[in-house]
Scaffold this active site. Structure first.
Site, mmCIF file in Angstrom:
data_model
loop_
_atom_site.group_PDB
_atom_site.id
_atom_site.type_symbol
_atom_site.label_atom_id
_atom_site.label_comp_id
_atom_site.label_asym_id
_atom_site.label_seq_id
_atom_site.Cartn_x
_atom_site.Cartn_y
_atom_site.Cartn_z
ATOM 1 N N ASP A 197 -27.459 50.914 17.303
ATOM 2 C CA ASP A 197 -26.474 49.918 17.699
ATOM 3 C C ASP A 197 -26.594 49.534 19.160
ATOM 4 O O ASP A 197 -27.229 50.235 19.959
ATOM 5 C CB ASP A 197 -25.058 50.407 17.390
ATOM 6 C CG ASP A 197 -24.685 51.679 18.141
ATOM 7 O OD1 ASP A 197 -25.560 52.548 18.304
ATOM 8 O OD2 ASP A 197 -23.521 51.808 18.566
ATOM 9 N N GLU A 208 -23.181 54.630 18.225
ATOM 10 C CA GLU A 208 -23.257 55.439 19.453
ATOM 11 C C GLU A 208 -22.476 54.800 20.581
ATOM 12 O O GLU A 208 -21.964 55.504 21.453
ATOM 13 C CB GLU A 208 -24.724 55.613 19.874
ATOM 14 C CG GLU A 208 -24.937 56.660 20.965
ATOM 15 C CD GLU A 208 -24.812 56.098 22.387
ATOM 16 O OE1 GLU A 208 -24.754 56.917 23.331
ATOM 17 O OE2 GLU A 208 -24.793 54.854 22.547
ATOM 18 N N HIS A 235 -26.750 47.332 29.098
ATOM 19 C CA HIS A 235 -25.471 46.623 28.962
ATOM 20 C C HIS A 235 -25.334 45.441 29.923
ATOM 21 O O HIS A 235 -24.278 44.823 29.989
ATOM 22 C CB HIS A 235 -24.268 47.564 29.162
ATOM 23 C CG HIS A 235 -24.260 48.767 28.275
ATOM 24 N ND1 HIS A 235 -23.225 49.689 28.285
ATOM 25 C CD2 HIS A 235 -25.142 49.214 27.355
ATOM 26 C CE1 HIS A 235 -23.474 50.655 27.415
ATOM 27 N NE2 HIS A 235 -24.640 50.381 26.843
#
Length: 369
Positions: free
Chosen positions: A78, A142, A345
């Site tokens: 993920d 996760e 991210h």
């Protein structure tokens, strides 16, 4: 079987960097891992030297060669949500660019951690006779609360699939071994007061103002650096969110602050809880998340052999990763994967093709030498 029939086709014999791009193109924000798990399962089931198991959106493929040692190569499928900033390059689908003579791949998950997953898949296809038995573990959820972790679910439902002498989690480390990890906890402190019209504020009791002491304690707090088995772990205690208020003309009767504590592996979760209770003595703490730290374990023979094979000085892992879950099972584990963790991210998340290939070469050499 139907899922495997309709799953996108992944070429595990392709360049691992190109395979990374194919994985990025399978959008898999936490909670939507089904299509990528289907594709991974279908590709692995075509490999006769592996036995494959599926648990929800987690997939485990194992060699069964009777070797003296078994290792785990693990990675999550993920990603965090896609960027919302116009023009962000770290999104889906992936894109290639040339930078300083290097081919660079942009896309959500490029570093965290589809580059590592691509390396796992390429190794699973190429290494039909590794010098150790290998369990390739791909799991879901996760990037969300620990309670939802696909690895945690595997640990509950089929712990035998995770048994090993050593584990490598292919989180981004810039190709350097990172031992252990800090623990993490999240908790909330709520203050209460008495609501009143702001024009008659002396009648009320402002709950937001009562947070001033909490914020002062956070501001005055000095985080420590703690040496554990030769590695220096930096701690952190920070407010990550704050809320309160009803309307522009109302003295609020409740307010809260969210706090995150990252603690070194010299502490058990219980000791970390005791520490924050001491820091915020007099307040009630509402804990929302708590995950143990992991000691480096680099003195274990399997870990030492891996560090020697990589040939770089190991570093500490400041963020929490699932090496802590393996550590809790008695399996020494390290982080080692392609890409810069600082890019994870971000709106321009990317990884170089060479970083992915170098990670593949290092692990292939360790498993075949």
């Amino acid at each position: 079987m139907l899922a495997a029939m309709i799953a996108p086709d992944l070429d595990l014999a392709a360049d691992p960097a190109e395979l990374t791009a194919d994985l990025i193109d399978l959008e898999s924000v936490s909670g939507g891992e089904g299509p990528i798990a289907d594709a991974v399962e279908a590709a692995l089931r075509r490999l006769p030297h592996l036995t494959v198991h599926r648990d929800g959106d987690a997939v485990v493929a194992r060699t069964e060669l009777g070797r003296d040692e078994r290792v785990v190569l693990a990675g999550h499928l993920d990603t965090v949500p896609l960027p919302t900033v116009p023009g962000a390059r770290g999104t889906v689908p992936s894109s290639w660019e040339e930078a300083d003579g290097h081919r660079v791949l942009y896309g959500r998950g490029a570093t965290d951690m589809k580059g590592g997953v691509a390396v796992q898949l390429a190794l699973a296809a190429a290494l039909t006779e590794p010098n150790r038995d290998v369990s390739y573990v791909f799991y879901d959820h996760e990037e969300v609360d620990a309670a939802a972790s696909g690895l945690g679910r595997l640990q509950r439902n089929a712990p035998e699939l995770l048994e090993a002498d050593f584990a490598v989690l292919l989180e981004p480390t810039d190709g350097t071994v990172e031992g252990g990890c800090n623990g993490t906890m999240r908790f909330r402190i709520t203050t209460t007061g008495r609501a009143a019209h702001s024009g008659r504020s002396w009648i009320g009791e402002n709950a937001i103002h009562k947070q001033a002491d909490v914020l002062a304690r956070l501001s005055a707090y000095t985080p420590r650096t703690i040496t554990v088995e030769g590695l220096d772990y930096r701690e952190g205690l920070n407010a990550t969110g704050i809320g309160g208020g009803v309307a522009g003309n109302v003295v609020p009767d409740t307010a809260h602050v969210e706090i995150n504590y990252r603690f070194a592996p010299d502490k058990t979760p219980e000791e970390a809880v005791a520490h924050v209770r001491e820091v915020f003595a007099g307040y009630e703490l509402e804990f929302t998340d708590l995950s143990a730290a992991a000691r480096p374990g680099l003195d274990r023979p399997a870990a030492a052999a891996f560090v020697a094979a990589v040939g770089q000085e190991p570093k500490p892992k400041y963020g929490w990763t699932d090496v802590a879950r393996f550590s809790a099972m008695g399996v020494p584990a390290v982080n080692f994967g392609p890409g810069d963790a600082l890019l994870a991210h971000t709106d321009d998340e990317h990884v170089s093709a060479e970083a992915v290939r170098e990670c593949y070469r290092a692990l292939a050499a360790w498993l075949t030498d």
